[in-house]
Design a protein around this motif. Structure first.
Motif, PDB file in Angstrom:
ATOM      1  N   UNK A   1       0.432  16.388   7.258  1.00  0.00           N
ATOM      2  CA  UNK A   1       1.215  16.300   6.023  1.00  0.00           C
ATOM      3  C   UNK A   1       0.300  16.319   4.822  1.00  0.00           C
ATOM      4  N   UNK A   2       0.482  15.358   3.917  1.00  0.00           N
ATOM      5  CA  UNK A   2      -0.320  15.275   2.703  1.00  0.00           C
ATOM      6  C   UNK A   2      -1.169  14.007   2.730  1.00  0.00           C
ATOM      7  N   UNK A   3      -2.461  14.165   2.560  1.00  0.00           N
ATOM      8  CA  UNK A   3      -3.415  13.040   2.596  1.00  0.00           C
ATOM      9  C   UNK A   3      -3.965  12.870   1.179  1.00  0.00           C
ATOM     10  N   UNK A   4      -3.608  11.794   0.527  1.00  0.00           N
ATOM     11  CA  UNK A   4      -4.003  11.563  -0.862  1.00  0.00           C
ATOM     12  C   UNK A   4      -5.348  10.852  -0.893  1.00  0.00           C
ATOM     13  N   UNK A   5      -6.284  11.429  -1.664  1.00  0.00           N
ATOM     14  CA  UNK A   5      -7.663  10.954  -1.722  1.00  0.00           C
ATOM     15  C   UNK A   5      -8.138  10.976  -3.171  1.00  0.00           C
ATOM     16  N   UNK A   6      -9.389  10.557  -3.391  1.00  0.00           N
ATOM     17  CA  UNK A   6      -9.946  10.589  -4.743  1.00  0.00           C
ATOM     18  C   UNK A   6     -11.464  10.618  -4.665  1.00  0.00           C
ATOM     19  N   UNK A   7     -12.086  11.263  -5.619  1.00  0.00           N
ATOM     20  CA  UNK A   7     -13.541  11.249  -5.740  1.00  0.00           C
ATOM     21  C   UNK A   7     -13.968   9.962  -6.458  1.00  0.00           C
ATOM     22  N   UNK A   8     -15.276   9.719  -6.426  1.00  0.00           N
ATOM     23  CA  UNK A   8     -15.853   8.536  -7.073  1.00  0.00           C
ATOM     24  C   UNK A   8     -16.807   8.972  -8.175  1.00  0.00           C
ATOM     25  N   UNK A   9     -16.913   8.231  -9.277  1.00  0.00           N
ATOM     26  CA  UNK A   9     -17.873   8.579 -10.334  1.00  0.00           C
ATOM     27  C   UNK A   9     -19.328   8.556  -9.860  1.00  0.00           C
ATOM     28  N   UNK A  10     -19.571   7.898  -8.701  1.00  0.00           N
ATOM     29  CA  UNK A  10     -20.936   7.795  -8.197  1.00  0.00           C
ATOM     30  C   UNK A  10     -21.446   9.097  -7.598  1.00  0.00           C
ATOM     31  N   UNK A  11     -20.547   9.890  -7.013  1.00  0.00           N
ATOM     32  CA  UNK A  11     -21.003  11.024  -6.209  1.00  0.00           C
ATOM     33  C   UNK A  11     -19.962  12.129  -6.136  1.00  0.00           C
TER      34      UNK A  11
END
Length: 321
Positions: free
Chosen positions: A260-270
Motif C-alpha cells: 500500500x502506502x508507506x509514509x516516511x520522512x527525511x531528516x535534516x541530518x542526512x
C-alpha cells in the motif's frame, strides 16, 4: 528551489569480470563486459549527473557545491575529502572478481585524497550454487597468509560462502573478500576507489596484460583478528517496517517491503538513498511523484521532508549515522 528526489545517469565501468546483465534494469550499456554501474557517485573516477527536474545536467559534485548542507544534511559530506560520502553501485559478476581487501581511513599508504573502503552487499540475484569469498579461515595470521600467497595456496586460506538472492553482507575495511561468478549485487560503500588485489586467477586484464597485485599493502591492511564482518538472510517479517542490514560509522542500510502506502520522512541530518531491489510503484512527496522500478536509485535531499513509497516494492534505504 523546491527539493525533490534526484535520479542520475549511471557511470558504466568496463571490467574483465563483467557481463551484460545490468541491461535488465533498463540501463544503457556501452559495448564490452560491463561490471559496475556507478548509480550515485561523486569521485574523480566517476561523477554521475542528474537526469530529472530543475538540476538536470548538473554533476553530483556541482550539486554539492551549490546546495551543500541544505540538500545533503549536516552530516552529508566527507570530513576528509569534502565530497559526497557514499558511492552506490550495481555489480554484474559474470566471472570471478579478484581476491581483494580494502584499507581503512587511517592507512598510511592511501593515495592522496582517497578514503578507506567499508562496504556492504545486497544480493539481487544469484545463479544456483553461486558463491563469494568472505574472510579468512580461522587461525590464519599474517605469517600463514603470506606463506599461502607465496606458495600459490591462497585459496586454502579463504572462506567460501554460497549465496542466494536476498542475502546481505557487511564488509568492513580489512575483510578479505571476492564476489564470484553468477551474482548480481547492490553495493553501498564509502566514496573510495581503492582496492588491493591479492590474487587474480592468473588472468589477463582488458589490456591483455596481467593485472597488478598489491601483496604488501594487502597484508598490511588485512584484519587478521576479525574485522567485524557480518552476514544475514533478510526475510522481512512484516510490510512497511525496516529491517537493519548494516550499521557502520559511514552508513546505515535497512531493507523494507512496501504494501500500500508507506509514509516516511527525511531528516535534516542526512540525505536518504533509495535502491529499488524488486517490484514497481511510486515515490510521492509534497510537490510531485515519480515511478519506481527494479534497479532505480534515488537520492532524497535532507530537506525533502515527508514522502511515501507506494505499491509492491522491496527497497534498501541508506543514510548517514
Amino acid at each position: 528551489m523546491r527539493p525533490y528526489p534526484l535520479k542520475f545517469k549511471p557511470e558504466m565501468k568496463e571490467r574483465v569480470w563483467g557481463g551484460r546483465a545490468l541491461g535488465q534494469f533498463g540501463l544503457e550499456l556501452p559495448d564490452g563486459p560491463i561490471g559496475e554501474g556507478w548509480m550515485i557517485g561523486d569521485h574523480p573516477n566517476g561523477t554521475t549527473k542528474v537526469v530529472n527536474g530543475e538540476l538536470a545536467g548538473m554533476g553530483l559534485d556541482e550539486v554539492r557545491e551549490a546546495y551543500g548542507e541544505t540538500m545533503f544534511g549536516t552530516k552529508g559530506s566527507s570530513r576528509e575529502t569534502g565530497r559526497f560520502p557514499l558511492l552506490i553501485k550495481l555489480l554484474d559478476c559474470n566471472d570471478d572478481l579478484s581476491v581483494q581487501v580494502h584499507p581503512d581511513n587511517d592507512y598510511s599508504g592511501l593515495p592522496e585524497g582517497e578514503l578507506g573502503k567499508t562496504e556492504m552487499w545486497y544480493v539481487l540475484d544469484a545463479k544456483p550454487g553461486a558463491k563469494i569469498i568472505y574472510g579468512l579461515k580461522p587461525g590464519i595470521d599474517r605469517g600463514s597468509f603470506a606463506q599461502g600467497i607465496a606458495e600459490n595456496r591462497i585459496m586454502e586460506c579463504l572462506q567460501e560462502v554460497e549465496v542466494s538472492a536476498g542475502d546481505s553482507f557487511y564488509i568492513p575495511a580489512g575483510t578479505v573478500h571476492a564476489l564470484c561468478a553468477g551474482v548480481l549485487v547492490a553495493e553501498i560503500q564509502q566514496n573510495s576507489d581503492t582496492t588491493y588485489r591479492l590474487y587474480d586467477y592468473d588472468r589477463l586484464g582488458l589490456d591483455g596484460k596481467p593485472r597488478e597485485l598489491h601483496i604488501e599493502d594487502s597484508l598490511n591492511v588485512t584484519a587478521y583478528g576479525g574485522s567485524g564482518a557480518t552476514r544475514m538472510k533478510t526475510d522481512v517479517g512484516a510490510p512497511n517496517e525496516w529491517l537493519p542490514l548494516a550499521s557502520s560509522p559511514y552508513f546505515i542500510v535497512e531493507k523494507g517491503v512496501t504494501e500500500g502506502s508507506w509514509k516516511l520522512a527525511t531528516s535534516p541530518d542526512s540525505f536518504t538513498i533509495i535502491v529499488v531491489c524488486d517490484g514497481s510503484g511510486t515515490l510521492e512527496w509534497t510537490d510531485g511523484s515519480i515511478g519506481l522500478e527494479r534497479g532505480n536509485c534515488f537520492l532524497l535531499p535532507a530537506d525533502l521532508g515527508s514522502y511515501s513509497l507506494n505499491g509492491r516494492l522491496t527497497v534498501l534505504r541508506s543514510y548517514l549515522p
